[in-house]
Design an enzyme around this catalytic site. Structure first.
Site, PDB file in Angstrom:
ATOM      1  N   ARG A  57       1.518  12.051  -9.601  1.00 23.29           N
ATOM      2  CA  ARG A  57       1.974  10.679  -9.328  1.00 23.29           C
ATOM      3  C   ARG A  57       3.397  10.463  -9.847  1.00 23.29           C
ATOM      4  O   ARG A  57       4.109   9.595  -9.380  1.00 23.29           O
ATOM      5  CB  ARG A  57       1.065   9.658 -10.033  1.00 23.29           C
ATOM      6  CG  ARG A  57      -0.322   9.535  -9.450  1.00 23.29           C
ATOM      7  CD  ARG A  57      -1.003   8.298 -10.031  1.00 23.29           C
ATOM      8  NE  ARG A  57      -2.441   8.311  -9.864  1.00 23.29           N
ATOM      9  CZ  ARG A  57      -3.098   7.845  -8.803  1.00 23.29           C
ATOM     10  NH1 ARG A  57      -2.441   7.342  -7.791  1.00 23.29           N
ATOM     11  NH2 ARG A  57      -4.418   7.882  -8.755  1.00 23.29           N
ATOM     12  N   GLU A  82       0.849  -1.198   0.000  1.00 26.87           N
ATOM     13  CA  GLU A  82       0.000   0.000   0.000  1.00 26.87           C
ATOM     14  C   GLU A  82       0.881   1.244   0.000  1.00 26.87           C
ATOM     15  O   GLU A  82       2.017   1.219   0.471  1.00 26.87           O
ATOM     16  CB  GLU A  82      -0.901  -0.062   1.258  1.00 26.87           C
ATOM     17  CG  GLU A  82      -1.725   1.160   1.567  1.00 26.87           C
ATOM     18  CD  GLU A  82      -2.808   1.489   0.535  1.00 26.87           C
ATOM     19  OE1 GLU A  82      -2.502   1.494  -0.665  1.00 26.87           O
ATOM     20  OE2 GLU A  82      -3.941   1.775   0.955  1.00 26.87           O
ATOM     21  N   ASP A  83       0.345   2.346  -0.522  1.00 25.34           N
ATOM     22  CA  ASP A  83       1.131   3.584  -0.496  1.00 25.34           C
ATOM     23  C   ASP A  83       1.104   4.237   0.887  1.00 25.34           C
ATOM     24  O   ASP A  83       2.156   4.516   1.464  1.00 25.34           O
ATOM     25  CB  ASP A  83       0.658   4.554  -1.607  1.00 25.34           C
ATOM     26  CG  ASP A  83      -0.844   4.867  -1.551  1.00 25.34           C
ATOM     27  OD1 ASP A  83      -1.576   4.262  -0.737  1.00 25.34           O
ATOM     28  OD2 ASP A  83      -1.301   5.721  -2.339  1.00 25.34           O
ATOM     29  N   ASP A  90      -3.701   5.796   6.368  1.00 20.20           N
ATOM     30  CA  ASP A  90      -4.176   7.081   6.878  1.00 20.20           C
ATOM     31  C   ASP A  90      -5.202   6.780   7.980  1.00 20.20           C
ATOM     32  O   ASP A  90      -4.833   6.511   9.114  1.00 20.20           O
ATOM     33  CB  ASP A  90      -4.757   7.845   5.682  1.00 20.20           C
ATOM     34  CG  ASP A  90      -5.176   9.254   5.993  1.00 20.20           C
ATOM     35  OD1 ASP A  90      -4.419   9.966   6.640  1.00 20.20           O
ATOM     36  OD2 ASP A  90      -6.271   9.653   5.564  1.00 20.20           O
ATOM     37  N   PHE A  98      -1.012  16.273   3.704  1.00 18.89           N
ATOM     38  CA  PHE A  98      -1.446  15.633   2.463  1.00 18.89           C
ATOM     39  C   PHE A  98      -0.244  15.583   1.537  1.00 18.89           C
ATOM     40  O   PHE A  98       0.369  16.600   1.237  1.00 18.89           O
ATOM     41  CB  PHE A  98      -2.619  16.383   1.818  1.00 18.89           C
ATOM     42  CG  PHE A  98      -3.320  15.532   0.808  1.00 18.89           C
ATOM     43  CD1 PHE A  98      -4.249  14.578   1.208  1.00 18.89           C
ATOM     44  CD2 PHE A  98      -3.017  15.636  -0.544  1.00 18.89           C
ATOM     45  CE1 PHE A  98      -4.877  13.748   0.274  1.00 18.89           C
ATOM     46  CE2 PHE A  98      -3.634  14.815  -1.487  1.00 18.89           C
ATOM     47  CZ  PHE A  98      -4.570  13.872  -1.066  1.00 18.89           C
TER      48      PHE A  98
HETATM   49  P1  IMP Z   1      -7.168   5.127   4.571  1.00 21.60           P
HETATM   50  O1  IMP Z   1      -8.249   4.182   4.161  1.00 21.60           O
HETATM   51  O2  IMP Z   1      -7.729   6.402   5.164  1.00 21.60           O
HETATM   52  O3  IMP Z   1      -6.086   4.533   5.426  1.00 21.60           O
HETATM   53  O4  IMP Z   1      -6.534   5.697   3.258  1.00 21.60           O
HETATM   54  C1  IMP Z   1      -5.699   5.028   2.453  1.00 21.60           C
HETATM   55  C2  IMP Z   1      -5.725   5.656   1.059  1.00 21.60           C
HETATM   56  O5  IMP Z   1      -6.052   7.039   1.071  1.00 21.60           O
HETATM   57  C3  IMP Z   1      -4.351   5.597   0.458  1.00 21.60           C
HETATM   58  O6  IMP Z   1      -4.152   4.413  -0.254  1.00 21.60           O
HETATM   59  C4  IMP Z   1      -4.350   6.784  -0.472  1.00 21.60           C
HETATM   60  O7  IMP Z   1      -4.919   6.426  -1.716  1.00 21.60           O
HETATM   61  C5  IMP Z   1      -5.261   7.779   0.179  1.00 21.60           C
HETATM   62  N1  IMP Z   1      -4.474   8.785   0.926  1.00 21.60           N
HETATM   63  C6  IMP Z   1      -4.301   8.873   2.259  1.00 21.60           C
HETATM   64  N2  IMP Z   1      -3.515   9.910   2.577  1.00 21.60           N
HETATM   65  C7  IMP Z   1      -3.174  10.486   1.401  1.00 21.60           C
HETATM   66  C8  IMP Z   1      -2.334  11.615   1.047  1.00 21.60           C
HETATM   67  O8  IMP Z   1      -1.727  12.289   1.894  1.00 21.60           O
HETATM   68  N3  IMP Z   1      -2.225  11.878  -0.276  1.00 21.60           N
HETATM   69  C9  IMP Z   1      -2.860  11.152  -1.249  1.00 21.60           C
HETATM   70  N4  IMP Z   1      -3.632  10.104  -0.975  1.00 21.60           N
HETATM   71  C10 IMP Z   1      -3.790   9.776   0.342  1.00 21.60           C
END
Ligand code: IMP
Length: 182
Positions: free
Chosen positions: A167, A101-102, A105, A154
């Site tokens: 990207r 995963e990237d 959050d 962000f």
């Molecule tokens: P979560 O479900 O809130 O943990 O979010 C995970 C996904 O939200 C990541 O795979 C990203 O695609 C997106 N995301 C979370 N933080 C960022 C950010 O700072 N920049 C861009 N995408 C984000």
């Protein structure tokens, strides 16, 4: 929101990312040294650059598959509702799986995806995320490997977008919104 003017400040250099990936891969290789064939699952789209660099440092027999879960759309806020937009091509029952995963959050995406994949009975299921924002967590989730812990910001670059842009930056940068000049 997406057309508010912003600048990008570099937060993690391409060199620092490469060095961290090398170190992480040594740990992953030692964890999976006995694997017959590791299934490396990239979560689209944000992990596509990370997974490309990661697999080239993994001296293991691997297979690559992709899964796409819904994410932020064009906003900087999580929707909290995770939907699978594209599922894996192959079955993972009895297989060793590494989910890539990237960013973690709120934690909703990876906790939903790992629950789903665990229900398919893999032999081992591990997770790696390039970035972790622990202060933003809303559901408990800890990846097995994390590249960098970052504060609540962000970020874009190295595969990660803001409204589908940025990207292709080789580094991780922080989005800073600026006031339009008057
Ligand atoms: P979560 O479900 O809130 O943990 O979010 C995970 C996904 O939200 C990541 O795979 C990203 O695609 C997106 N995301 C979370 N933080 C960022 C950010 O700072 N920049 C861009 N995408 C984000």
């Amino acid at each position: 929101m997406a057309d508010k003017p912003y600048v990008i400040d570099e937060m993690i250099s391409a060199k620092a990312i490469a060095a961290r990936i090398e170190a992480l891969c040594r740990e992953i290789v030692s964890e999976f040294s006995d694997t017959e064939k590791l299934v490396v699952v990239g979560l689209l789209r944000g992990s596509f650059v990370f997974i490309a660099d990661l697999v080239r440092e993994l001296d293991l027999p691997i297979e690559v598959d992709f899964l796409e879960a819904s994410s932020y759309g064009n906003s900087t806020e999580s929707s909290r509702e995770v939907r699978i937009l594209k599922d894996l091509r192959n079955a993972i029952e009895g297989r060793d799986v590494l989910v890539v995963e990237d960013i973690v959050d709120t934690g909703y995406t990876l906790s939903h995806v790992t629950n789903l994949l665990r229900s398919r009975k893999p032999a081992r299921l591990k997770t790696i995320a390039l970035l972790d924002k622990p202060s933003r967590r809303e559901v408990e989730f800890r990846a097995d490997w994390i590249g960098f812990e970052i504060p609540d910001a962000f970020v874009v670059g190295y595969g990660i977008d803001y409204a589908q842009r940025n990207r292709n930056l080789p580094f991780i940068g922080k989005v800073r919104f600026t006031e339009p000049a008057s």
